[in-house]
Design an enzyme around this catalytic site. Structure first.
Site, PDB file in Angstrom:
ATOM      1  N   HIS A 157      43.876  38.203  32.225  1.00 21.82           N
ATOM      2  CA  HIS A 157      43.236  39.468  31.853  1.00 21.82           C
ATOM      3  C   HIS A 157      41.740  39.302  31.566  1.00 21.82           C
ATOM      4  O   HIS A 157      41.204  39.928  30.634  1.00 21.82           O
ATOM      5  CB  HIS A 157      43.946  40.069  30.630  1.00 21.82           C
ATOM      6  CG  HIS A 157      45.369  40.428  30.911  1.00 21.82           C
ATOM      7  ND1 HIS A 157      46.294  40.665  29.924  1.00 21.82           N
ATOM      8  CD2 HIS A 157      46.020  40.591  32.094  1.00 21.82           C
ATOM      9  CE1 HIS A 157      47.461  40.960  30.492  1.00 21.82           C
ATOM     10  NE2 HIS A 157      47.312  40.917  31.802  1.00 21.82           N
TER      11      HIS A 157
HETATM   12  C1  LIG Z   1      47.992  36.521  38.997  1.00 21.21           C
HETATM   13  C2  LIG Z   1      47.608  37.773  38.239  1.00 21.21           C
HETATM   14  C3  LIG Z   1      48.592  38.496  37.560  1.00 21.21           C
HETATM   15  C4  LIG Z   1      48.234  39.654  36.861  1.00 21.21           C
HETATM   16  N1  LIG Z   1      49.218  40.454  36.368  1.00 21.21           N
HETATM   17  C5  LIG Z   1      48.887  41.689  35.917  1.00 21.21           C
HETATM   18  C6  LIG Z   1      49.896  42.653  35.643  1.00 21.21           C
HETATM   19  O1  LIG Z   1      51.091  42.429  35.850  1.00 21.21           O
HETATM   20  N2  LIG Z   1      49.497  43.869  35.177  1.00 21.21           N
HETATM   21  C7  LIG Z   1      48.186  44.165  34.963  1.00 21.21           C
HETATM   22  O2  LIG Z   1      47.892  45.264  34.480  1.00 21.21           O
HETATM   23  N3  LIG Z   1      47.214  43.265  35.214  1.00 21.21           N
HETATM   24  C8  LIG Z   1      47.536  42.065  35.737  1.00 21.21           C
HETATM   25  N4  LIG Z   1      46.563  41.203  36.101  1.00 21.21           N
HETATM   26  C9  LIG Z   1      45.152  41.577  35.832  1.00 21.21           C
HETATM   27  C10 LIG Z   1      44.655  42.700  36.710  1.00 21.21           C
HETATM   28  O3  LIG Z   1      45.202  42.630  38.015  1.00 21.21           O
HETATM   29  C11 LIG Z   1      43.131  42.647  36.751  1.00 21.21           C
HETATM   30  O4  LIG Z   1      42.625  42.711  35.427  1.00 21.21           O
HETATM   31  C12 LIG Z   1      42.521  43.798  37.520  1.00 21.21           C
HETATM   32  O5  LIG Z   1      43.097  43.903  38.804  1.00 21.21           O
HETATM   33  C13 LIG Z   1      41.009  43.580  37.619  1.00 21.21           C
HETATM   34  O6  LIG Z   1      40.426  44.637  38.341  1.00 21.21           O
HETATM   35  P1  LIG Z   1      38.894  44.558  38.714  1.00 21.21           P
HETATM   36  O7  LIG Z   1      38.589  45.786  39.465  1.00 21.21           O
HETATM   37  O8  LIG Z   1      38.116  44.244  37.507  1.00 21.21           O
HETATM   38  O9  LIG Z   1      38.729  43.278  39.666  1.00 21.21           O
HETATM   39  P2  LIG Z   1      39.569  42.804  40.968  1.00 21.21           P
HETATM   40  O10 LIG Z   1      40.798  43.649  41.141  1.00 21.21           O
HETATM   41  O11 LIG Z   1      39.750  41.358  40.805  1.00 21.21           O
HETATM   42  O12 LIG Z   1      38.591  43.161  42.160  1.00 21.21           O
HETATM   43  C14 LIG Z   1      37.406  42.478  42.436  1.00 21.21           C
HETATM   44  C15 LIG Z   1      37.208  42.479  43.942  1.00 21.21           C
HETATM   45  O13 LIG Z   1      35.870  42.098  44.241  1.00 21.21           O
HETATM   46  C16 LIG Z   1      35.881  41.194  45.332  1.00 21.21           C
HETATM   47  N5  LIG Z   1      34.670  40.377  45.261  1.00 21.21           N
HETATM   48  C17 LIG Z   1      34.362  39.451  44.330  1.00 21.21           C
HETATM   49  N6  LIG Z   1      33.162  38.894  44.606  1.00 21.21           N
HETATM   50  C18 LIG Z   1      32.704  39.492  45.722  1.00 21.21           C
HETATM   51  C19 LIG Z   1      31.508  39.358  46.476  1.00 21.21           C
HETATM   52  N7  LIG Z   1      30.538  38.498  46.124  1.00 21.21           N
HETATM   53  N8  LIG Z   1      31.358  40.134  47.581  1.00 21.21           N
HETATM   54  C20 LIG Z   1      32.305  41.026  47.933  1.00 21.21           C
HETATM   55  N9  LIG Z   1      33.469  41.197  47.248  1.00 21.21           N
HETATM   56  C21 LIG Z   1      33.654  40.442  46.138  1.00 21.21           C
HETATM   57  C22 LIG Z   1      37.162  40.400  45.114  1.00 21.21           C
HETATM   58  O14 LIG Z   1      37.551  39.715  46.285  1.00 21.21           O
HETATM   59  C23 LIG Z   1      38.114  41.496  44.668  1.00 21.21           C
HETATM   60  O15 LIG Z   1      38.730  42.117  45.750  1.00 21.21           O
HETATM   61  C24 LIG Z   1      46.869  40.045  36.800  1.00 21.21           C
HETATM   62  C25 LIG Z   1      45.893  39.318  37.484  1.00 21.21           C
HETATM   63  C26 LIG Z   1      46.249  38.194  38.217  1.00 21.21           C
HETATM   64  C27 LIG Z   1      45.191  37.473  38.984  1.00 21.21           C
END
Ligand SMILES: Cc1cc2nc3c(=O)[nH]c(=O)nc-3n(C[C@H](O)[C@H](O)[C@H](O)COP(=O)(O)OP(=O)(O)OC[C@H]3O[C@@H](n4cnc5c(N)ncnc54)[C@H](O)[C@@H]3O)c2cc1C
Length: 521
Positions: free
Chosen positions: A459
């Site tokens: 998280h």
């Molecule tokens: C293994 C795992 C299990 C989890 N289980 C849960 C769960 O069951 N329930 C829950 O609520 N949360 C869970 N989480 C946490 C939750 O999924 C994340 O907190 C949430 O998805 C984060 O969203 P975000 O938009 O911040 O980033 P992300 O969803 O991580 O999106 C970031 C995106 O930006 C892209 N990116 C990064 N750098 C670059 C760049 N330089 N250029 C272009 N693109 C880039 C990445 O490839 C990615 O697609 C889990 C996470 C993981 C990894």
């Protein structure tokens, strides 16, 4: 690969778009969808591949090996003595859907107090009453709309189709300890034991891609560019005017007429800001990056929930094939009765999910089941630093797990409690004894167990915290402070980690970011 999987329509890149969104994860997919729906022309840049129709992503039971696989950035948390000098893997999705495409699919939004605390900390307009309509807007909850739940939104949310014996054992064990059994942990209060809420529909993962992007994939105002790494931002006269990114190995720039939205997640959003010279001048200077815009909070305030992974128990009989995400239920409860809200969380695992240090110490073969338990109101705070001034360069990602004595104390209480839940009278038909730990431990021994078992709930958040003070990176409308044309829409803006998994909060943040951008246009 499913033969009929939808494909991203190939489109030549235009020089400029109304909005460029970088990162197609939980926050990025939501903001993209709402902006396209509202009439904006959007370029969505994602570093990972499309991943659409990939069986390992779609099958809920296969989420664990996705970490460290082809769709994971492969990051590690740096070691500290609090976790016996271990590095801890921290997967992040590198694929359309981001971490929602590799996560464990649990959908929780925590306790109302979590968001009221954001407001109290200076994030104006982020109380629970302000956020609830956006959580509801995300949801297509199987039981239908209510004051607390949404229906008809992009994200399908279901309970497990059938309750696995291990999932039932967690609920029954919690009940025997006096914890209430509740129907819906996304209702007015999240304290209690309940069947899990999942982003699963018809037995398949329902990530941000299915919910937000697939329905508009061939929309003429949307260009989705995968396998393109953003490497820099164009800043002109105090305004972010574009994004520099790699296309087929060559760098190119696309310009944004209205807004660049960073949704790279809590590790890569601060990384890109710092690479672009936006951060603490001392930190930037340390690795030779000239300061373009001083913002001392970039990369600070990193938070995550520590998890004891896991307590493993011997099963009286084979417990059947894995169902759903291999869990099925959850429990939130208080480490001390005087607390205003639950601070501990546990979930079941249909099998053995122990950390390597635990596997090395205990004999855990045969029929076993596990309970993971951790702290959802953790107080330890870490940081993210660049160790090299180049895209893809080394990072120091430090959550400082268990640094605060309060967190260690709560973890020990959580572990002691799940051991009692497993060994409860109600579970006599499944529980055949202890495996890891291999007996009830003293408080001191449990501390040692916790230091070896400490892992992450995945998280990571907080590294571009919102607020109105000098350390805040974005203001309460998610605009980067002191700059024009730049918004952040992912888990990095979270000021205080909420007492839940973070996909729902990150999606809600993406929903709100779209509204802020549209209101400002
Ligand atoms: C293994 C795992 C299990 C989890 N289980 C849960 C769960 O069951 N329930 C829950 O609520 N949360 C869970 N989480 C946490 C939750 O999924 C994340 O907190 C949430 O998805 C984060 O969203 P975000 O938009 O911040 O980033 P992300 O969803 O991580 O999106 C970031 C995106 O930006 C892209 N990116 C990064 N750098 C670059 C760049 N330089 N250029 C272009 N693109 C880039 C990445 O490839 C990615 O697609 C889990 C996470 C993981 C990894």
């Amino acid at each position: 690969m499913i033969a009929s999987a939808p494909a991203i329509p190939p489109r030549p890149l235009k020089p400029s778009y109304d909005v460029i969104v970088v990162g197609a994860g939980s926050g990025g997919a939501a903001v993209t969808r709402r902006l396209v729906d509202a009439g904006a022309e959007v370029l969505l840049i994602e570093s990972g591949p499309a991943g659409i129709g990939i069986a390992e992503i779609d099958d809920p039971a296969q989420w664990v090996p996705l970490g460290r696989g082809a769709y994971d950035w492969g990051y590690d948390y740096a070691p500290t003595p609090h976790v016996n000098g271990r590095t801890i893997g921290i997967p992040r999705g590198k694929v359309l859907g981001g971490s929602s495409a590799i996560n464990a699919m649990m959908w929780y939004r925590g306790h109302p107090r979590d968001y009221d605390a954001w407001e109290d900390a200076g994030a104006k307009g982020w109380s629970f009453a302000d956020c609830l309509p956006y959580f509801r807007r995300c949801e297509d909850w199987r039981d239908g709309a209510s004051e607390w739940r949404g229906a008809g939104g992009p994200l399908r949310i279901e309970r497990a189709a059938e309750m696995h014996p291990v999932a039932q054992a967690l609920i029954d064990g919690a009940a025997e300890l006096g914890i209430p059994v509740i129907d819906d942990p996304n209702g007015p209060d999240n304290e209690g034991a309940a069947p899990a809420n999942f982003n699963i529909a018809g037995g398949r993962r329902w990530s941000a891609v299915q919910g937000y992007l697939l329905p508009i994939l061939d929309h003429p105002r949307l260009t989705v560019l995968t396998e393109s790494l953003a490497v820099g931002l164009t800043v002109e006269n105090g305004r972010c005017a574009g994004v520099r990114h790699l296309v087929g190995g060559a760098e190119r720039e696309n310009r944004a007429r209205e807004q660049v939205v960073l949704a790279l997640g809590a590790i890569d959003t601060p990384r890109l800001l710092m690479l672009a010279g936006i951060g603490d001048p001392a930190e930037l200077g340390r690795i030779g990056i000239p300061t373009v815009h001083a913002l001392s909070g970039v990369g600070r305030n990193l938070q995550d929930h520590p998890l004891a992974q896991a307590c493993v128990f011997r099963a009286k009989r084979p417990l059947g094939p894995v169902t759903g995400n291999s869990g099925g239920s959850m429990v939130n409860w208080k480490s001390r009765s005087d607390l205003p809200q639950a601070d501990l969380h546990a979930f079941p695992v249909q099998g053995n999910s122990a950390e390597p240090a635990i596997r090395a110490r205990y004999e855990i073969s045969g029929d076993v089941f596990s309970f993971g338990a951790g702290v959802m109101r953790s107080k330890s705070v870490g940081h993210l630093r660049l160790l090299e001034a180049r895209p893809g360069g080394a990072l120091e990602i430090q959550p400082n797990f268990l640094a605060e004595p309060e967190d260690l104390e709560a973890m020990v209480t959580a572990v002691e409690a799940v051991i009692e839940m497993a060994a409860a009278r109600a579970n006599a038909h499944v529980f055949a004894g202890f495996a890891a730990p291999d007996r009830r431990l003293s408080r001191k021994e449990t501390v040692a167990f916790v230091r070896d078992a400490c892992s992450t709930f995945f998280h990571t958040c907080g590294t571009c915290r919102m607020g109105e003070d000098e350390e805040a990176v974005v203001d309460s409308r998610l605009a980067v402070r002191g700059m024009g044309g730049l918004t952040v829409a992912d888990a990095s803006v979270i000021p205080i980690i909420p007492s839940c998994n973070t996909h729902a909060p990150a999606t809600m943040i993406g929903e709100r970011a779209a509204d802020f951008i549209l209101q400002a246009a």
